[in-house]
Design a protein around this motif. Structure first.
Motif, PDB file in Angstrom:
ATOM      1  N   CYS A  34      30.614  68.684  37.032  1.00 55.61           N
ATOM      2  CA  CYS A  34      31.794  67.803  37.025  1.00 55.61           C
ATOM      3  C   CYS A  34      32.302  67.449  38.415  1.00 55.61           C
ATOM      4  O   CYS A  34      33.152  66.557  38.548  1.00 55.61           O
ATOM      5  CB  CYS A  34      32.937  68.470  36.249  1.00 55.61           C
ATOM      6  SG  CYS A  34      32.565  68.855  34.544  1.00 55.61           S
ATOM      7  N   TYR A  38      39.707  66.494  31.109  1.00 53.62           N
ATOM      8  CA  TYR A  38      39.457  67.609  32.016  1.00 53.62           C
ATOM      9  C   TYR A  38      40.268  68.850  31.678  1.00 53.62           C
ATOM     10  O   TYR A  38      39.847  69.969  31.986  1.00 53.62           O
ATOM     11  CB  TYR A  38      39.655  67.175  33.470  1.00 53.62           C
ATOM     12  CG  TYR A  38      38.374  66.618  34.031  1.00 53.62           C
ATOM     13  CD1 TYR A  38      37.332  67.468  34.385  1.00 53.62           C
ATOM     14  CD2 TYR A  38      38.166  65.254  34.132  1.00 53.62           C
ATOM     15  CE1 TYR A  38      36.135  66.973  34.860  1.00 53.62           C
ATOM     16  CE2 TYR A  38      36.971  64.742  34.597  1.00 53.62           C
ATOM     17  CZ  TYR A  38      35.955  65.613  34.959  1.00 53.62           C
ATOM     18  OH  TYR A  38      34.753  65.114  35.405  1.00 53.62           O
ATOM     19  N   ILE A  68      34.834  64.370  39.525  1.00 52.76           N
ATOM     20  CA  ILE A  68      36.212  64.696  39.916  1.00 52.76           C
ATOM     21  C   ILE A  68      36.535  64.084  41.275  1.00 52.76           C
ATOM     22  O   ILE A  68      37.611  63.504  41.470  1.00 52.76           O
ATOM     23  CB  ILE A  68      36.419  66.221  39.940  1.00 52.76           C
ATOM     24  CG1 ILE A  68      36.350  66.790  38.515  1.00 52.76           C
ATOM     25  CG2 ILE A  68      37.751  66.586  40.585  1.00 52.76           C
ATOM     26  CD1 ILE A  68      36.317  68.306  38.466  1.00 52.76           C
TER      27      ILE A  68
END
Length: 316
Positions: free
Chosen positions: A243, A220, A247
């Motif tokens: 994402c 990330y 996450i």
């Protein structure tokens, strides 16, 4: 010093007491846990139905999501039946071998879930940092190899935990202060040296959870660097949006995992607090994962609506 009169040889059965200090309300505690398990079962079954039948979801991210759903189903099946039997029916007894089997499946499936989250992070890394080569890098053969490696790693590393416990001969108690057979809760029953089992348990935790968490963070860091280098704000938001679901799932899994892990070994929290949190850690992510991805993925939302409200679209 020799063993006291309170120690005895390898037990045939053990007793799980559930949540110490809350035995008088365990019956009622079982209902919200049953609701969470039911939500997890329904959500993950829907994912396993929708992803194979929706062609637009035949992408690495959603293939990994299907594997994650299967793992989450396994966790619920490994934990919920016995836990609810303890809460509702007082069925606390369990053979020691069955306890070790449950211990293996719980921790192995935890390890597999962590590995799949790492694979999903790698997929996002390739999709954002090297998009032109995404399909050529993450081919179906590569996806299968990644899943097989995740399964073998968890199976081999966790498989040694019950083997080490089987080698212990003397125990000072048959009562496990937990609602399921967790490694350290079982290790603490031993009335002999447990340094090897404790040390190996730490090694497994860091070799799987620690390793995966570090590399997810590294992925990330590179992803965010690539996103912020994009010139257009719309492109940055679109890349970041792909994402968000991962996450959320990542933080939900690892924060609860490490809190449970360290509080059991080094913390001084009340036993009932630790057991409630460790049970929530195992059961809540399987219930939330389908919701998170369902909210973020329009194809999944559309298929769920078709299942509940409209006739299924036979073209898919």
């Amino acid at each position: 010093m020799g063993f006291t009169n309170m120690s005895y040889l390898y037990p045939r059965t053990v007793t799980l007491i559930g949540i110490p200090g809350l035995e008088h309300v365990q019956f009622w505690i079982g209902f919200p846990f049953f609701g969470v398990c039911l939500l997890a079962l329904m959500g993950n079954i829907f994912l396993l139905i929708i992803i194979p039948t929706e062609r637009s979801l035949h992408q690495p991210m959603y293939i990994f999501l299907a594997v994650l759903a299967a793992t989450d189903l396994g966790l619920c099946i490994a934990i919920a039946p016995k836990m609810l039997a303890i809460f509702w029916f007082g069925s606390c007894s369990m053979t020691f071998d069955a306890c070790l089997t449950q211990l293996f499946f719980i921790h192995a499936l935890q390890g597999m879930e962590s590995g799949i989250l790492l694979a999903m992070a790698y997929d996002r890394y390739v999709a954002i940092c090297d998009p032109l080569r995404h399909t050529s890098i993450l081919t179906p053969f590569v996806l299968v190899k990644m899943v097989v490696v995740v399964v073998i790693r968890a199976t081999v590393l966790v498989g040694a935990l019950p083997i080490l416990l089987k080698r212990l001969q003397r125990f000072h108690s048959r009562v496990i202060i937990h609602s399921y057979c967790e490694h350290m809760a079982v290790v603490k029953l031993a009335a002999e040296d447990i340094c090897v089992s404790k040390s190996y348990g730490l090694f497994v935790a860091f070799a799987i959870l620690g390793f995966d968490m570090i590399f997810v963070f590294i992925s990330y860091i590179h992803i965010f660097q690539a996103v912020f280098r994009l010139s257009q704000k719309e492109s940055r938001l679109k890349a970041f949006n792909t994402c968000i679901a991962h996450i959320v799932v990542f933080f939900e899994f690892y924060i609860l995992a490490f809190f449970s892990f360290f509080s059991h070994r080094f913390g001084h929290v009340s036993p009932y607090v630790h057991i409630l949190l460790s049970t929530i850690y195992l059961l809540v992510p399987p219930a939330l994962n389908p919701i998170v991805y369902g909210v973020k993925t329009k194809e999944i939302r559309r298929r769920v609506v078709q299942i509940f409200i409209l006739k299924p679209d036979i073209r898919h």
